[in-house]
Design a protein around this motif. Structure first.
Motif, PDB file in Angstrom:
ATOM      1  N   GLY A  82      -6.753   8.753  -5.638  1.00  0.00           N
ATOM      2  CA  GLY A  82      -7.216   7.401  -5.941  1.00  0.00           C
ATOM      3  C   GLY A  82      -6.452   6.359  -5.153  1.00  0.00           C
ATOM      4  O   GLY A  82      -6.424   5.190  -5.524  1.00  0.00           O
ATOM      5  N   THR A  83      -5.797   6.768  -4.063  1.00  0.00           N
ATOM      6  CA  THR A  83      -5.054   5.791  -3.252  1.00  0.00           C
ATOM      7  C   THR A  83      -5.479   5.795  -1.788  1.00  0.00           C
ATOM      8  O   THR A  83      -5.068   4.925  -1.035  1.00  0.00           O
ATOM      9  CB  THR A  83      -3.530   6.067  -3.275  1.00  0.00           C
ATOM     10  OG1 THR A  83      -3.310   7.391  -2.781  1.00  0.00           O
ATOM     11  CG2 THR A  83      -2.956   5.938  -4.667  1.00  0.00           C
ATOM     12  N   GLY A  84      -6.268   6.768  -1.392  1.00  0.00           N
ATOM     13  CA  GLY A  84      -6.668   6.864   0.019  1.00  0.00           C
ATOM     14  C   GLY A  84      -7.628   5.727   0.363  1.00  0.00           C
ATOM     15  O   GLY A  84      -8.245   5.131  -0.510  1.00  0.00           O
TER      16      GLY A  84
ATOM     17  N   VAL B 232      -2.789  -4.803  -3.127  1.00  0.00           N
ATOM     18  CA  VAL B 232      -2.368  -5.799  -4.112  1.00  0.00           C
ATOM     19  C   VAL B 232      -2.346  -5.126  -5.483  1.00  0.00           C
ATOM     20  O   VAL B 232      -3.358  -4.544  -5.901  1.00  0.00           O
ATOM     21  CB  VAL B 232      -3.336  -7.006  -4.145  1.00  0.00           C
ATOM     22  CG1 VAL B 232      -2.868  -8.024  -5.181  1.00  0.00           C
ATOM     23  CG2 VAL B 232      -3.438  -7.659  -2.771  1.00  0.00           C
ATOM     24  N   LYS B 233      -1.194  -5.184  -6.155  1.00  0.00           N
ATOM     25  CA  LYS B 233      -1.082  -4.602  -7.497  1.00  0.00           C
ATOM     26  C   LYS B 233      -0.738  -5.710  -8.479  1.00  0.00           C
ATOM     27  O   LYS B 233       0.023  -6.618  -8.152  1.00  0.00           O
ATOM     28  CB  LYS B 233       0.077  -3.592  -7.571  1.00  0.00           C
ATOM     29  CG  LYS B 233       0.037  -2.467  -6.589  1.00  0.00           C
ATOM     30  CD  LYS B 233       1.062  -1.390  -6.955  1.00  0.00           C
ATOM     31  CE  LYS B 233       2.467  -1.698  -6.452  1.00  0.00           C
ATOM     32  NZ  LYS B 233       3.419  -0.607  -6.689  1.00  0.00           N
ATOM     33  N   PHE B 234      -1.267  -5.598  -9.670  1.00  0.00           N
ATOM     34  CA  PHE B 234      -0.878  -6.547 -10.706  1.00  0.00           C
ATOM     35  C   PHE B 234      -0.102  -5.804 -11.786  1.00  0.00           C
ATOM     36  O   PHE B 234      -0.530  -4.762 -12.263  1.00  0.00           O
ATOM     37  CB  PHE B 234      -2.111  -7.229 -11.319  1.00  0.00           C
ATOM     38  CG  PHE B 234      -1.726  -8.227 -12.377  1.00  0.00           C
ATOM     39  CD1 PHE B 234      -1.049  -9.395 -12.025  1.00  0.00           C
ATOM     40  CD2 PHE B 234      -1.981  -7.978 -13.716  1.00  0.00           C
ATOM     41  CE1 PHE B 234      -0.642 -10.295 -13.003  1.00  0.00           C
ATOM     42  CE2 PHE B 234      -1.589  -8.891 -14.696  1.00  0.00           C
ATOM     43  CZ  PHE B 234      -0.916 -10.043 -14.340  1.00  0.00           C
TER      44      PHE B 234
ATOM     45  N   PHE C 164      -6.994  20.711  -9.324  1.00  0.00           N
ATOM     46  CA  PHE C 164      -7.703  19.997  -8.260  1.00  0.00           C
ATOM     47  C   PHE C 164      -7.961  18.568  -8.717  1.00  0.00           C
ATOM     48  O   PHE C 164      -8.377  18.350  -9.860  1.00  0.00           O
ATOM     49  CB  PHE C 164      -9.095  20.604  -8.018  1.00  0.00           C
ATOM     50  CG  PHE C 164      -9.100  21.914  -7.311  1.00  0.00           C
ATOM     51  CD1 PHE C 164      -9.157  21.967  -5.933  1.00  0.00           C
ATOM     52  CD2 PHE C 164      -9.071  23.104  -8.027  1.00  0.00           C
ATOM     53  CE1 PHE C 164      -9.187  23.182  -5.270  1.00  0.00           C
ATOM     54  CE2 PHE C 164      -9.100  24.322  -7.373  1.00  0.00           C
ATOM     55  CZ  PHE C 164      -9.154  24.366  -5.997  1.00  0.00           C
ATOM     56  N   ARG C 165      -7.740  17.616  -7.836  1.00  0.00           N
ATOM     57  CA  ARG C 165      -8.230  16.266  -8.130  1.00  0.00           C
ATOM     58  C   ARG C 165      -8.468  15.506  -6.824  1.00  0.00           C
ATOM     59  O   ARG C 165      -8.003  15.930  -5.758  1.00  0.00           O
ATOM     60  CB  ARG C 165      -7.323  15.481  -9.090  1.00  0.00           C
ATOM     61  CG  ARG C 165      -5.881  15.318  -8.678  1.00  0.00           C
ATOM     62  CD  ARG C 165      -5.094  14.513  -9.715  1.00  0.00           C
ATOM     63  NE  ARG C 165      -5.393  13.085  -9.655  1.00  0.00           N
ATOM     64  CZ  ARG C 165      -4.886  12.248  -8.744  1.00  0.00           C
ATOM     65  NH1 ARG C 165      -4.061  12.697  -7.798  1.00  0.00           N
ATOM     66  NH2 ARG C 165      -5.202  10.981  -8.756  1.00  0.00           N
ATOM     67  N   LEU C 166      -9.183  14.408  -6.934  1.00  0.00           N
ATOM     68  CA  LEU C 166      -9.397  13.557  -5.760  1.00  0.00           C
ATOM     69  C   LEU C 166      -8.414  12.394  -5.838  1.00  0.00           C
ATOM     70  O   LEU C 166      -8.185  11.840  -6.915  1.00  0.00           O
ATOM     71  CB  LEU C 166     -10.835  13.027  -5.731  1.00  0.00           C
ATOM     72  CG  LEU C 166     -11.946  14.072  -5.583  1.00  0.00           C
ATOM     73  CD1 LEU C 166     -13.304  13.379  -5.529  1.00  0.00           C
ATOM     74  CD2 LEU C 166     -11.752  14.910  -4.320  1.00  0.00           C
TER      75      LEU C 166
ATOM     76  N   ALA D 295       0.867  -1.176   0.000  1.00  0.00           N
ATOM     77  CA  ALA D 295       0.000   0.000   0.000  1.00  0.00           C
ATOM     78  C   ALA D 295       0.905   1.227   0.000  1.00  0.00           C
ATOM     79  O   ALA D 295       0.534   2.287   0.505  1.00  0.00           O
ATOM     80  CB  ALA D 295      -0.946  -0.003   1.182  1.00  0.00           C
ATOM     81  N   SER D 296       2.122   1.023  -0.534  1.00  0.00           N
ATOM     82  CA  SER D 296       3.060   2.112  -0.780  1.00  0.00           C
ATOM     83  C   SER D 296       3.322   2.993   0.432  1.00  0.00           C
ATOM     84  O   SER D 296       3.768   2.515   1.451  1.00  0.00           O
ATOM     85  CB  SER D 296       2.553   2.935  -1.963  1.00  0.00           C
ATOM     86  OG  SER D 296       3.518   3.851  -2.347  1.00  0.00           O
ATOM     87  N   HIS D 297       2.975   4.281   0.337  1.00  0.00           N
ATOM     88  CA  HIS D 297       3.295   5.221   1.406  1.00  0.00           C
ATOM     89  C   HIS D 297       2.237   5.227   2.512  1.00  0.00           C
ATOM     90  O   HIS D 297       2.394   5.934   3.500  1.00  0.00           O
ATOM     91  CB  HIS D 297       3.414   6.628   0.816  1.00  0.00           C
ATOM     92  CG  HIS D 297       2.149   7.048   0.138  1.00  0.00           C
ATOM     93  ND1 HIS D 297       1.756   6.519  -1.063  1.00  0.00           N
ATOM     94  CD2 HIS D 297       1.176   7.901   0.515  1.00  0.00           C
ATOM     95  CE1 HIS D 297       0.588   7.040  -1.404  1.00  0.00           C
ATOM     96  NE2 HIS D 297       0.208   7.879  -0.467  1.00  0.00           N
TER      97      HIS D 297
HETATM   98  C1  VG1 Z   1      -0.771   9.139  -5.492  1.00  0.00           C
HETATM   99  C2  VG1 Z   1       0.061  10.150  -6.253  1.00  0.00           C
HETATM  100  C3  VG1 Z   1       0.384   9.617  -7.635  1.00  0.00           C
HETATM  101  C4  VG1 Z   1       1.079   8.250  -7.507  1.00  0.00           C
HETATM  102  C5  VG1 Z   1       0.215   7.317  -6.681  1.00  0.00           C
HETATM  103  C6  VG1 Z   1       0.885   5.986  -6.424  1.00  0.00           C
HETATM  104  O1  VG1 Z   1      -2.000   8.930  -6.157  1.00  0.00           O
HETATM  105  O2  VG1 Z   1      -0.581  11.380  -6.333  1.00  0.00           O
HETATM  106  O3  VG1 Z   1       1.187  10.542  -8.325  1.00  0.00           O
HETATM  107  O4  VG1 Z   1       1.309   7.698  -8.775  1.00  0.00           O
HETATM  108  O5  VG1 Z   1      -0.076   7.903  -5.414  1.00  0.00           O
HETATM  109  O6  VG1 Z   1       2.116   6.131  -5.808  1.00  0.00           O
HETATM  110  P1  VG1 Z   1      -3.368   9.653  -5.724  1.00  0.00           P
HETATM  111  O7  VG1 Z   1      -4.415   9.104  -6.656  1.00  0.00           O
HETATM  112  O8  VG1 Z   1      -3.592   9.342  -4.296  1.00  0.00           O
HETATM  113  O9  VG1 Z   1      -3.128  11.125  -5.927  1.00  0.00           O
HETATM  114  V1  VG1 Z   1       2.595   5.020  -4.644  1.00  0.00           V
HETATM  115  O10 VG1 Z   1       4.225   5.298  -4.297  1.00  0.00           O
HETATM  116  O11 VG1 Z   1       1.468   5.306  -3.472  1.00  0.00           O
HETATM  117  O12 VG1 Z   1       2.301   3.538  -5.379  1.00  0.00           O
END
Ligand code: VG1
Ligand code: CO
Length: 549
Positions: free
Chosen positions: A493-495, A130-132, A489-491, A117-119
């Motif tokens: 997609g990782t939260g 999980v990433k493919f 502005f954007r929402l 889940a990266s950061h």
């Molecule tokens: C965020 C970043 C995006 C990056 C993504 C995955 O996405 O803004 O630039 O590619 O995380 O990075 P979002 O949709 O939350 O803005 V990682 O290192 O979390 O796999």
């Protein structure tokens, strides 16, 4: 052993409706992933989308966070039951995202599953993902993630072997029914690749001069072992250069996010007394990077522009680069360099998956995002350690400090003041309402004045991939002003909790005498315009952003 003699169970299940992958894979709380069948359903959806697993080789590894080891065991048993021919597994279930991309390409695998889940924070109360990735080593493009999502909504059963857990910690090759599992060193293939790209001797000479000190913060995440092997063992930086180098399942309770807020310990070292010359950090899965000089922060957007401008100093890129690509919200500093070099700069939606086609077609060599991500055509993911090595190679070749290099860059190309303001965990309806209200205003904004700036154009970004012509719309709201400043502005997609509103701010300063301001100060008026336009404070009830980078 033969699969026929193994106990393959077909387990009945019911689909979940929320397994649509986001910017980077399926990312949910650990609690979600612990729901009965949740992980298994998604993995079966991946296998079903492959149209037959027979004869396929897949890579498997993750960032070592809580639930990584459990997921590895489940996926091995499911892969064997589904007829996968071979799994190449990082030792202990560990592979950084860039290393996984490297291993897929090197071993010509059909794809890979990366657990991360990266950061996002980890541990039992944190997140999992999980990433493919496909056979080019890159994140699955939208058509593949949509196919996986479609399968996840239909899955009625999954296949799994009834077996005890395997030893994943020993370098070995073993059979699970008809499937071969090869446990490989997590670092070796990746290290060999980066050694072939950079001038390690030149960097070693800088280290040996005794005049250069570095501090690398692995944030108790996956890059610890990579940092120890590459920075300390191979390049000769003294032991202790890598801090927080032992991967922990909960990252020591911190967000493994290399920015000024979450990597504040490193920031304090670089801005403190007797600071080292160079500081860097990487995130949970090793694809992000933060670059610091002594008393100096390099924005990721500037870092991309600088790499592009200095590419000739790096052995791998000395004969030229074909183009550069950046995500839409990333500052246009790289565009200015590309224009001077006479190469194209592509603007893609957020997320590394959009760079894959450009890299495969050799239209771009170097890519980057404002979110602390940069990388190149050596793999198909962003790459934290690669970015840090790129900087070390520039520093070794130019023998100037980080601040000198960046300041000179601004003098030559202008400075794109830049900042991102995140409003995290906002009520989802409120966040969507804000975007909708803003969207409704867009068509009437052109020509209007805001704080002395005139709107040049305003739109909701839509991208047509120049290689396969696929269209991705609704990728963020852009408001451009005639003085080259910009609000986006954007929402997110990782939260995984509520919605995160991201506000990106940028303005251009050509006058060298005005290039040393604090970014928040320089962007003050634009920040006020953004709030005026989107009514962030009143619509969200927040008086300030959660994170400013
Ligand atoms: C965020 C970043 C995006 C990056 C993504 C995955 O996405 O803004 O630039 O590619 O995380 O990075 P979002 O949709 O939350 O803005 V990682 O290192 O979390 O796999
Ligand atoms: Co990451």
């Amino acid at each position: 052993m033969n699969t026929d003699t193994l106990d393959i169970k077909t387990i009945a299940t019911t689909p979940f409706t929320d397994q649509r992958p986001g910017t980077s894979g399926l990312r949910k709380s650990v609690k979600d992933f612990q729901k009965p069948h949740y992980l298994e359903n998604f993995v079966q959806a991946i296998f079903n989308s492959l149209e037959g697993c027979n004869g396929k080789t897949l890579i498997l590894g993750g960032d070592g966070r809580f639930w990584n080891r459990h997921a590895v065991q489940v996926i091995l048993k499911m892969a064997a039951a589904n007829g996968v021919a071979k799994i190449i597994l990082g030792q202990g279930g560990i592979l950084s995202t860039p290393a996984a991309s490297c291993v897929i390409r090197k071993h010509k695998a059909d794809g890979g599953i990366i657990l991360s889940a990266s950061h996002n924070s980890g541990g039992p109360d944190g997140d999992f993902g999980v990433k493919f990735n496909t056979s080019n080593g890159g994140p699955a493009p939208e058509r593949v993630t949509e196919a996986i999502f479609a399968h996840s909504k239909e899955v009625q059963s999954y296949k799994i072997l009834a077996l005890d857990d395997f030893n994943i910690d020993k370098l070995a090759t073993f059979q699970v029914g008809g499937m071969t599992v090869e446990v490989i060193d997590s670092v070796a293939d990746y290290e060999a690749l980066v050694q072939s790209l950079f001038d390690f001797d030149q960097i070693r000479a800088l280290v040996n001069s005794g005049k250069f000190r570095m501090c690398f913060d692995a944030m108790h995440a996956v890059t610890g072992p990579y940092g120890h092997a590459i920075f300390e063992k191979s390049l000769g930086f003294p032991a202790g250069t890598v801090r927080a180098g032992t991967p922990l399942e909960d990252f020591g309770g911190h967000h493994p996010d290399p920015n000024l807020v979450y990597a504040h310990e490193l920031v304090e070292i670089l801005f403190g007394k007797d600071a080292p010359d160079f500081g860097a950090a990487s995130d949970g899965d090793g694809d992000r990077n933060m670059i610091l000089g002594r008393n100096f922060f390099v924005t990721p957007s500037d870092s991309l522009a600088l790499m592009t401008a200095n590419h000739k100093l790096i052995p791998a890129y000395k004969d030229g680069i074909t183009g550069v690509a950046r995500s839409m919200p990333t500052s246009r500093a790289a565009d200015r360099v590309a224009a001077k070099l006479g190469i194209k700069c592509y603007e893609t939606p957020t997320g590394w998956k959009f760079f894959g086609n450009l890299l495969d077609a050799d239209m771009a060599t170097i890519c980057g995002e404002e979110s602390f991500g940069s990388g190149a055509n050596h793999i198909r993911e962003k790459d934290g350690v690669w970015s840090i090595l790129f900087w070390l190679n520039i520093l070794a070749a130019r023998k100037e400090s980080v601040s000198e290099i960046v300041t000179k860059h601004w003098q030559e190309y202008g400075r794109n003041y830049y900042s991102r303001h995140d409003y995290e965990e906002v009520d989802s309806d409120k966040a969507h309402g804000l975007m909708k209200a803003l969207d409704a205003k867009l068509s009437s904004l052109k020509g209007k004045q805001f704080g002395g700036r005139t709107v040049d154009f305003a739109d909701d970004f839509s991208y047509t991939d120049p290689v396969d012509q696929s269209v991705s719309s609704n990728q963020g709201i852009r408001i451009h002003f005639s003085d080259e400043s910009r609000i986006v502005f954007r929402l997110s997609g990782t939260g995984t909790r509520g919605a995160t509103i991201r506000l990106y701010l940028e303005s251009l300063e050509i006058d060298a005498k005005k290039q040393s301001m604090d970014a928040q100060e320089a962007l003050k008026e634009l920040i006020a315009v953004a709030d005026d336009l989107a009514q962030i404070k009143s619509l969200t009830g927040r008086d300030k952003p959660t994170v400013i980078t």
